[in-house]
Design an enzyme around this catalytic site. Sequence first.
Site, mmCIF file in Angstrom:
data_model
loop_
_atom_site.group_PDB
_atom_site.id
_atom_site.type_symbol
_atom_site.label_atom_id
_atom_site.label_comp_id
_atom_site.label_asym_id
_atom_site.label_seq_id
_atom_site.Cartn_x
_atom_site.Cartn_y
_atom_site.Cartn_z
ATOM 1 N N ASP A 41 0.822 -1.082 -0.145
ATOM 2 C CA ASP A 41 -0.066 -0.090 0.010
ATOM 3 C C ASP A 41 0.906 1.327 0.108
ATOM 4 O O ASP A 41 0.208 2.449 0.583
ATOM 5 C CB ASP A 41 -0.871 -0.006 1.311
ATOM 6 C CG ASP A 41 -0.128 -0.147 2.474
ATOM 7 O OD1 ASP A 41 0.878 -0.822 2.531
ATOM 8 O OD2 ASP A 41 -0.615 0.366 3.556
ATOM 9 N N ARG A 63 4.795 1.161 -11.921
ATOM 10 C CA ARG A 63 4.407 0.718 -10.607
ATOM 11 C C ARG A 63 3.226 -0.138 -10.947
ATOM 12 O O ARG A 63 3.237 -1.313 -10.145
ATOM 13 C CB ARG A 63 3.328 2.048 -9.951
ATOM 14 C CG ARG A 63 4.199 3.138 -9.489
ATOM 15 C CD ARG A 63 3.662 3.977 -8.596
ATOM 16 N NE ARG A 63 2.522 4.823 -9.303
ATOM 17 C CZ ARG A 63 3.013 5.991 -9.915
ATOM 18 N NH1 ARG A 63 4.048 6.502 -9.949
ATOM 19 N NH2 ARG A 63 1.729 6.579 -10.652
ATOM 20 N N SER A 308 2.111 -8.622 8.931
ATOM 21 C CA SER A 308 1.664 -7.632 7.632
ATOM 22 C C SER A 308 2.633 -6.768 7.337
ATOM 23 O O SER A 308 2.918 -5.743 7.755
ATOM 24 C CB SER A 308 0.227 -6.815 8.234
ATOM 25 O OG SER A 308 -0.127 -6.084 7.323
ATOM 26 N N TYR A 370 4.648 6.969 5.061
ATOM 27 C CA TYR A 370 4.079 6.721 3.692
ATOM 28 C C TYR A 370 2.801 6.964 3.377
ATOM 29 O O TYR A 370 2.235 7.457 4.110
ATOM 30 C CB TYR A 370 4.777 5.138 3.559
ATOM 31 C CG TYR A 370 3.942 4.271 4.286
ATOM 32 C CD1 TYR A 370 2.688 3.510 3.804
ATOM 33 C CD2 TYR A 370 4.047 4.124 5.592
ATOM 34 C CE1 TYR A 370 2.029 2.761 4.601
ATOM 35 C CE2 TYR A 370 3.214 3.069 6.448
ATOM 36 C CZ TYR A 370 2.381 2.500 6.012
ATOM 37 O OH TYR A 370 1.682 1.626 6.742
#
Length: 370
Positions: A41, A63, A308, A370
């Site tokens: 993400d 990307r 995660s 981020y």
Amino acid sequence: PTPREENMSFAAPCAAGDFAKELIATANAITAPGKGILAADESTGTIGKRFDGIQVENTVDNRQAYRELLFTTPDLGKHISGVIFYDETLRQSTKDGIPFPKLLADKGVIVGIKVDLGVVPIPGCPGETFTQGMTDLHKRCAEYYALGARFAKWRNVLTITENGPSQLAIDDCASTLARYGAICQANGLVPIIEPEILMDGKHDLAKSEFITTKVLAAVYKAIQDNHLLLEGTLLKPNMCCPGQDCPAGKATPEQVATATMNALSRTVPVAVPGVTFLSGGQTEIEATSHLNAMNSLGRKKPWSLTFSYGRALQHSVLKAWMGKPENVAAAQAVLQHRAKSNGLANLGKYEGEDAVAGADESLFQSNYSY
């Protein structure tokens, strides 16, 4: 329905509403034995920084190509139960026109979505931040559900200093995460609750454990106040580690595991299905070893303890890829290895590995965002 679901009653009020059983099923599927989450993400700016490290231009096409590499990895669903998307990625497709959400759903992998809009300074609290994105969250969650997402992530950030984090920052973190969680559940998304305490600082392991315990206690008090269905949530905390500049240096995996389990066992309700740890700047091997140590301790673990990971699953993958189509298969093999290693760590069966392809390189970034 599982026996647990059949025997469950929901005392009003409950944020989950008619989504209750679906949320429980999703949370349990994500925390299935031997599996965890790939956090893909990264915002456009953050993925650009990662691409800079391998001298790849940060373009839409690059990307898309990189995310396609990740999502088309053979047998991805063997050890990856869910993938967290960025908004752009949720709307992208493979070069053959298959939407990424459908691609993963067909593999049995659950799609998640980052819904926060980043951090900004708290006025009057030097060095502390709050997380933006609440204003239209209802609307965005409904749209993301329609696009195929079934869980969400929101990150709040705290920093350990001589006198911090402040109570103001802790209270804001807790109330924000709880309100976000309620909005997600009302729209069918399992909320991942992420109160990240950064590794920045000189604090020792004991201070990390103390602050982590204090923060998690505040978070779960707010969660109860906001009427979340605990069985339809997941927690994404930091592991308890000494600060990056701690004079005593790093702790052993067993010490990290013990401190982290202390914090969790004193704060996290048994009703929560799983704890999906963030890697937080640890090396890939450290993140895997610490997770394995927790699952190897002879202590009560009422929740699944799994991963995660973003950087700790992707760093070596990027180095293997280098933006070259001819390297895709090799990069996917690296992802398979890292996913398998962490899947084994979830079961307490990881036996270590030789450091290859950057797996022992520090991933720490000061004041990481981020």
